[in-house]
Design an enzyme around this catalytic site. Structure first.
Site, PDB file in Angstrom:
ATOM      1  CG  ASN A   1      52.178  38.365 -63.718  1.00 37.82           C
ATOM      2  OD1 ASN A   1      52.558  39.447 -63.274  1.00 37.82           O
ATOM      3  ND2 ASN A   1      51.433  37.536 -63.032  1.00 37.82           N
TER       4      ASN A   1
ATOM      5  NE  ARG B   1      27.000  33.846 -27.395  1.00 38.96           N
ATOM      6  CZ  ARG B   1      27.190  32.722 -26.707  1.00 38.96           C
ATOM      7  NH1 ARG B   1      28.064  32.695 -25.721  1.00 38.96           N
ATOM      8  NH2 ARG B   1      26.507  31.628 -27.000  1.00 38.96           N
TER       9      ARG B   1
ATOM     10  N   GLY C   1      22.681  27.944 -36.714  1.00 38.79           N
ATOM     11  CA  GLY C   1      22.837  28.954 -35.671  1.00 38.79           C
ATOM     12  C   GLY C   1      23.110  30.330 -36.254  1.00 38.79           C
TER      13      GLY C   1
HETATM   14  C1  UD1 Z   1      23.349  22.210 -26.717  1.00 37.71           C
HETATM   15  C2  UD1 Z   1      22.761  21.041 -25.919  1.00 37.71           C
HETATM   16  C3  UD1 Z   1      23.442  21.007 -24.543  1.00 37.71           C
HETATM   17  C4  UD1 Z   1      24.914  20.854 -24.724  1.00 37.71           C
HETATM   18  C5  UD1 Z   1      25.473  21.984 -25.600  1.00 37.71           C
HETATM   19  C6  UD1 Z   1      26.908  21.716 -25.938  1.00 37.71           C
HETATM   20  C7  UD1 Z   1      20.449  20.755 -26.653  1.00 37.71           C
HETATM   21  C8  UD1 Z   1      19.032  20.998 -26.319  1.00 37.71           C
HETATM   22  N1  UD1 Z   1      21.339  21.203 -25.778  1.00 37.71           N
HETATM   23  O1  UD1 Z   1      22.961  23.385 -26.055  1.00 37.71           O
HETATM   24  O2  UD1 Z   1      22.928  19.920 -23.799  1.00 37.71           O
HETATM   25  O3  UD1 Z   1      25.557  20.889 -23.468  1.00 37.71           O
HETATM   26  O4  UD1 Z   1      24.749  22.056 -26.849  1.00 37.71           O
HETATM   27  O5  UD1 Z   1      27.443  22.812 -26.612  1.00 37.71           O
HETATM   28  O6  UD1 Z   1      20.729  20.138 -27.665  1.00 37.71           O
HETATM   29  N2  UD1 Z   1      20.895  24.609 -33.865  1.00 37.71           N
HETATM   30  C9  UD1 Z   1      20.176  24.655 -35.038  1.00 37.71           C
HETATM   31  N3  UD1 Z   1      18.847  24.926 -34.985  1.00 37.71           N
HETATM   32  C10 UD1 Z   1      18.197  25.159 -33.831  1.00 37.71           C
HETATM   33  C11 UD1 Z   1      18.927  25.130 -32.620  1.00 37.71           C
HETATM   34  C12 UD1 Z   1      20.279  24.846 -32.681  1.00 37.71           C
HETATM   35  O7  UD1 Z   1      20.731  24.428 -36.118  1.00 37.71           O
HETATM   36  O8  UD1 Z   1      16.976  25.402 -33.876  1.00 37.71           O
HETATM   37  C13 UD1 Z   1      22.324  24.296 -33.916  1.00 37.71           C
HETATM   38  C14 UD1 Z   1      23.215  25.457 -33.516  1.00 37.71           C
HETATM   39  O9  UD1 Z   1      23.606  26.198 -34.636  1.00 37.71           O
HETATM   40  C15 UD1 Z   1      24.401  24.747 -32.880  1.00 37.71           C
HETATM   41  C16 UD1 Z   1      23.785  23.486 -32.296  1.00 37.71           C
HETATM   42  O10 UD1 Z   1      22.581  23.285 -32.967  1.00 37.71           O
HETATM   43  O11 UD1 Z   1      25.354  24.351 -33.844  1.00 37.71           O
HETATM   44  C17 UD1 Z   1      23.554  23.612 -30.798  1.00 37.71           C
HETATM   45  O12 UD1 Z   1      22.666  24.672 -30.537  1.00 37.71           O
HETATM   46  P1  UD1 Z   1      22.897  25.668 -29.340  1.00 37.71           P
HETATM   47  O13 UD1 Z   1      21.838  26.680 -29.378  1.00 37.71           O
HETATM   48  O14 UD1 Z   1      24.303  26.114 -29.319  1.00 37.71           O
HETATM   49  O15 UD1 Z   1      22.613  24.695 -28.117  1.00 37.71           O
HETATM   50  P2  UD1 Z   1      23.139  24.874 -26.633  1.00 37.71           P
HETATM   51  O16 UD1 Z   1      22.171  25.730 -25.927  1.00 37.71           O
HETATM   52  O17 UD1 Z   1      24.548  25.259 -26.630  1.00 37.71           O
END
Ligand code: UD1
Ligand code: MG
Length: 458
Positions: free
Chosen positions: A377, A22, A18
């Site tokens: 020291n 923010r 990620g």
């Molecule tokens: C995700 C879930 C959602 C859940 C929420 C909880 C999916 C599709 N959705 O959504 O159902 O309620 O988390 O917080 O899984 N990441 C990567 N590579 C990517 C995309 C994401 O490494 O291409 C990592 C992000 O850094 C993060 C995690 O995966 O650590 C979740 O990604 P994020 O974009 O936060 O997903 P949400 O939209 O929050």
């Protein structure tokens, strides 16, 4: 990370690609810390504590700093790059080689969700090992479900996960949400992940689609429900502080249950790795950075700050003491108020009671270091050691210019600047001799040039 227990045949895939916009930070989000450990470190440690045998961390492109942190904490963990952010399923697939190498369960963790307990990870892995359940998801009842994926149930079966953006009005009314953590049956994982499509509001490959895909293959999915607090993720500094608060409360409670007295627990801050023995008393307003270990019956008085320090049984620290990296206090040693100790060993029963700096030093057992002692020291380029033998006595306000050795049982007169070694049991005095002139003050005041001035009041 090869704990020989039941979860050893699991693979953890930790998503940490990620951007963390923010956080408004030059540091990647997963390197921000709670309780003295990076967010990605928390994910690694909870996987390890759950007994998972192997971990792959998926990081963003050009993130040597994240890779370095992973390797520092777990040299055997594998680090893979996700070049483009194309969704959580796409991120997990970057670990394809490891997934293909055969594990009973694949557990996906998020690198920004530090409060997940090892028990939950174990429960998820356990759920997909055998029988019909091939996918298990960590769910929670959200006070405000906006933004989360909704868990759609049929009885106790999990039927589908709908992302907020893709959800209908009716689905948005569901408060049971996806906490992000997911376990997949090992032998099915690659097939499921590769079948995920990106036909959704964000054109991303959603990990959550594995639920429907598993069901289409005749398997079922289920939810392991946890308290909302456990699913708390970090997107900004407000959530970072919220996670810190939860974690600190857990650590305080753990130490108290283990036999540590905290007079005002809400004012004491621990690191994840703080080790404290029984019957230790910790007064209010103390901070423990990483790498601190305190043995039984020690007392940490108010307003002390410790990191990288070891305190033996019965030793006392503070109030207002600072123990820095490499400080080691022997049994019953005493470090009093306004004392800083860095990279120094104090022998058993040694006392340094007030206003002192001990850096790069070895202090023998039962030595007494007077108020205002400084080990000099550092010459601006290099650090040097001071050695003080057992039972030595250093008079107040002395400067010990390192490298220097004070022999066992020796005395140093107060106010000395010691630049040469002192043999055992000798006395060293290194200060100007006192000169006393009887009646001098009256003669001085009587000088004509001092008559115009007012007499100093006595
Ligand atoms: C995700 C879930 C959602 C859940 C929420 C909880 C999916 C599709 N959705 O959504 O159902 O309620 O988390 O917080 O899984 N990441 C990567 N590579 C990517 C995309 C994401 O490494 O291409 C990592 C992000 O850094 C993060 C995690 O995966 O650590 C979740 O990604 P994020 O974009 O936060 O997903 P949400 O939209 O929050
Ligand atoms: Mg998120």
């Amino acid at each position: 990370m090869s704990t020989p227990n039941e979860a050893a045949s699991c693979l953890a895939v930790i998503l940490a690609a990620g951007e963390g916009t923010r956080m408004k930070s030059t540091r990647p989000k997963v390197l921000h810390e709670v309780a003295g450990l990076s967010l990605v470190g928390h994910a690694l440690k909870s996987a390890e504590a759950a007994g998972i045998g192997r971990a792959v961390v998926v990081i963003g492109p050009d993130r040597p700093d994240v890779a370095k942190e992973v390797t520092r904490l777990m040299p055997e963990a594998e680090v893979v790059e996700q070049r483009e952010r194309r969704g959580t399923a796409h991120a997990v697939l970057q670990a394809e080689r490891a997934i293909a190498s055969g594990h009973e369960a694949i557990v996906v963790l998020f690198g920004d969700t530090p409060l997940v307990r090892p028990e939950t990870i174990r429960a998820l892995a356990e759920a997909v090992r055998q029988g019909k359940t091939a996918v298990a998801v960590m769910g929670f009842q959200a006070k405000d479900p906006a933004g989360y994926g909704r868990l759609i149930l049929d009885g106790t079966d999990l039927v589908d996960i709908r992302e907020h953006r893709d959800a209908s009005e009716k689905e948005r009314a569901i408060t049971l949400c996806n906490g992000g953590l997911m376990a997949l049956r090992g032998e099915l994982a690659l097939d499921l992940l590769k079948s995920v499509q990106n036909r959704n509001a964000q054109n991303e490959f959603y990990l959550t689609d594995c639920v429907g895909l598993a069901r289409a293959r005749g398997f079922s999915a289920r939810v392991i429900e946890v308290a909302e607090e456990e699913a708390l993720g970090v997107n900004d500094r407000v959530q970072l502080a919220a996670c810190e608060a939860v974690l600190q409360n857990r650590l305080r409670e753990r130490h108290m249950r283990n036999g540590v007295t905290l007079i005002a627990p809400e004012t004491v801050f621990f690191a994840t790795d703080t080790v404290i023995g029984r019957d230790v008393l910790i007064e209010p307003n103390c901070v423990f950075g990483p790498g601190v270990s305190i043995a039984e019956n020690a007392v940490i008085h108010a307003f002390s700050h410790l990191e990288g320090a070891t305190v033996a049984a019965g030793a006392t620290v503070g109030p207002f003491a600072r123990l820095r990296t490499g400080a080691s206090l022997g049994k019953g040693a005493k470090v009093g108020n306004f004392v800083e100790v860095k990279n120094a060993d104090l022998g058993a029963g040694a006392k340094v009671s007030h206003l002192t700096y001990l850096g790069d030093a070895t202090i023998g057992a039962e030595a007494n270091i007077g108020a205002g002692t400084i080990t000099c020291n550092y010459d601006g380029f290099h650090k040097f050691r001071t050695k003080i033998g057992a039972g030595a006595f250093i008079g107040s306000n002395s400067s010990l210019v390192a490298p220097v050795i004070i022999g066992a049982g020796a005395f140093v007169g107060s106010g000395s600047v010691v630049t040469k070694d002192v043999p055992p049991n000798a006395l060293a005095v290194a200060r100007g001799r006192q000169v006393t002139k009887e009646g001098w003050a009256d003669q001085f005041r009587a000088r004509p040039e001092n008559q115009v001035r007012q007499k100093p009041s006595r």
